[in-house]
Design a protein around this motif. Structure first.
Motif, PDB file in Angstrom:
ATOM      1  N   ARG A  46       0.886  -1.299  -0.039  1.00  0.00           N
ATOM      2  CA  ARG A  46      -0.047  -0.033  -0.171  1.00  0.00           C
ATOM      3  C   ARG A  46       0.916   1.126  -0.032  1.00  0.00           C
ATOM      4  O   ARG A  46       2.103   1.323   0.336  1.00  0.00           O
ATOM      5  CB  ARG A  46      -0.904   0.034   1.223  1.00  0.00           C
ATOM      6  CG  ARG A  46      -1.823  -1.093   1.209  1.00  0.00           C
ATOM      7  CD  ARG A  46      -2.528  -1.269   2.617  1.00  0.00           C
ATOM      8  NE  ARG A  46      -3.327  -0.158   2.732  1.00  0.00           N
ATOM      9  CZ  ARG A  46      -4.655  -0.194   3.053  1.00  0.00           C
ATOM     10  NH1 ARG A  46      -5.138  -1.356   3.717  1.00  0.00           N
ATOM     11  NH2 ARG A  46      -5.661   0.916   3.178  1.00  0.00           N
ATOM     12  N   THR A  47       0.285   2.293  -0.185  1.00  0.00           N
ATOM     13  CA  THR A  47       0.832   3.834   0.118  1.00  0.00           C
ATOM     14  C   THR A  47       1.195   3.889   1.581  1.00  0.00           C
ATOM     15  O   THR A  47       0.883   3.253   2.340  1.00  0.00           O
ATOM     16  CB  THR A  47       0.105   4.514  -0.529  1.00  0.00           C
ATOM     17  OG1 THR A  47      -1.137   4.748   0.111  1.00  0.00           O
ATOM     18  CG2 THR A  47      -0.327   4.485  -2.058  1.00  0.00           C
ATOM     19  N   TRP A  50      -1.932   9.056   4.381  1.00  0.00           N
ATOM     20  CA  TRP A  50      -2.320  10.384   3.573  1.00  0.00           C
ATOM     21  C   TRP A  50      -2.741  11.300   4.618  1.00  0.00           C
ATOM     22  O   TRP A  50      -3.409  11.161   5.589  1.00  0.00           O
ATOM     23  CB  TRP A  50      -3.915   9.927   2.705  1.00  0.00           C
ATOM     24  CG  TRP A  50      -3.306   9.066   1.631  1.00  0.00           C
ATOM     25  CD1 TRP A  50      -3.440   7.645   1.687  1.00  0.00           C
ATOM     26  CD2 TRP A  50      -3.017   9.303   0.312  1.00  0.00           C
ATOM     27  NE1 TRP A  50      -3.015   7.104   0.500  1.00  0.00           N
ATOM     28  CE2 TRP A  50      -2.889   8.080  -0.289  1.00  0.00           C
ATOM     29  CE3 TRP A  50      -2.926  10.589  -0.286  1.00  0.00           C
ATOM     30  CZ2 TRP A  50      -2.448   8.178  -1.673  1.00  0.00           C
ATOM     31  CZ3 TRP A  50      -2.433  10.800  -1.610  1.00  0.00           C
ATOM     32  CH2 TRP A  50      -2.231   9.277  -2.308  1.00  0.00           C
ATOM     33  N   ASP A 263      -5.034   3.585  -2.236  1.00  0.00           N
ATOM     34  CA  ASP A 263      -4.152   3.041  -1.202  1.00  0.00           C
ATOM     35  C   ASP A 263      -3.103   1.856  -2.091  1.00  0.00           C
ATOM     36  O   ASP A 263      -1.985   1.592  -1.380  1.00  0.00           O
ATOM     37  CB  ASP A 263      -4.790   2.444  -0.061  1.00  0.00           C
ATOM     38  CG  ASP A 263      -5.219   3.683   1.036  1.00  0.00           C
ATOM     39  OD1 ASP A 263      -4.809   4.563   0.834  1.00  0.00           O
ATOM     40  OD2 ASP A 263      -6.174   3.089   1.798  1.00  0.00           O
TER      41      ASP A 263
END
Length: 286
Positions: A46-47, A50, A263
């Protein structure tokens, strides 16, 4: 007789599928993202964090903590302190940007407490609600809808669903009216707490606005029908995958500009090709 292997043709009841607004929304938005979120194990890469998600979580947690206090202590000043206590810098560009948004968040919750009478205890704060339901009036349940509502008020004998928002755009009454999540929370809350629930609200802290909708029995039933259709598709795709079906065919990517902030962008070549990557702070409210 069952031990002898006789089959009398009695159909076993099908297990009800459990769904949340988040699951249904993810499935409708992009089936691949649904699969990666809820089915793939180990979960794909995933990223990172945020900033807008961090900001929203801080505000939600501060307001939740505020309602843990006695009514006399729910002051604007205390709300601001709670933001500081809950604060995290995850996803922000640098400490300076994080500090700016921490100050903004403190201002939002301070003004929110000043505008709204929070002396009454809600029926629920971050309350989990659940109910077996059907998309057809009077029919046997086909699914269990469940989820965690930000706040559930009791006003004039009826429940009211309150959802906090911290995004870039202030929601309007149509957003509240057509929100599947709010409608499902209303149904589940009504059945869990055994009180009528028709009003839903979106409280947008950056702008100080409140978007409101009053549901009818018919409008809630329409949302249940829509949810049931998605739940059946979700069940069929999941069962077929478990039986050896092709994951890419059953859970295809639905690409678009939303791929910029998905994501699972690092694990989705189609999403990477569809849109450029967003910075972790691009979705912050201005």
């Amino acid at each position: 007789m069952d031990q002898l292997g006789f089959d009398f043709g009695v159909e076993q009841p099908r297990k009800l599928v459990k769904v949340t607004p988040a699951k249904l929304g993810t499935f409708e938005d992009c089936r691949r993202r649904y699969r990666m979120t809820y089915l793939d194990r180990p979960q794909p890469q995933r990223t990172g964090a945020w900033a807008h998600s961090t900001l929203g979580a801080v505000v939600h947690n501060a307001l939740r903590a505020l309602f843990d206090l006695p009514a006399a202590k729910r002051s604007p000043q205390r709300a601001a302190v709670l933001v500081t206590e809950q604060w995290k810098d995850n996803g922000f560009a640098d400490p300076e940007q994080a500090a700016r948004y921490r100050a903004r968040a403190k201002g939002w919750v301070t003004e929110y407490v000043e505008r709204h009478d929070l002396s009454e205890d809600p029926i629920g704060v971050e309350r989990w609600v659940s109910a077996p339901v059907s998309g057809k009036p009077g029919a046997q349940p086909t699914m269990i809808i469940e989820g965690r509502a930000d706040r559930i008020d009791l006003r004039d004998g009826e429940l009211v669903i309150v959802d906090y928002k911290t995004g870039r755009r202030p929601p309007d009454d149509d957003d509240a009216r057509y929100s599947q999540a709010l409608a499902l929370y209303a149904v589940a809350a009504s059945r869990t707490l055994r009180k009528p629930c028709h009003q839903v609200e979106l409280h947008h802290l950056p702008s100080g606005t409140v978007a409101t909708a009053e549901h009818s029995t018919e409008s809630l039933q329409r949302q249940l029908k829509r949810a049931e259709e998605s739940a059946e598709d979700l069940r069929a795709a999941t069962d077929t995958l478990a039986a050896g079906g092709d994951a890419e065919e059953l859970f295809p990517a639905r690409t678009g500009k939303h791929c910029s902030w998905c994501d699972f962008r690092p694990s989705c070549a189609a999403g990477q090709q569809a849109a450029p990557a967003s910075q972790p702070w691009d979705l912050l409210a201005p």
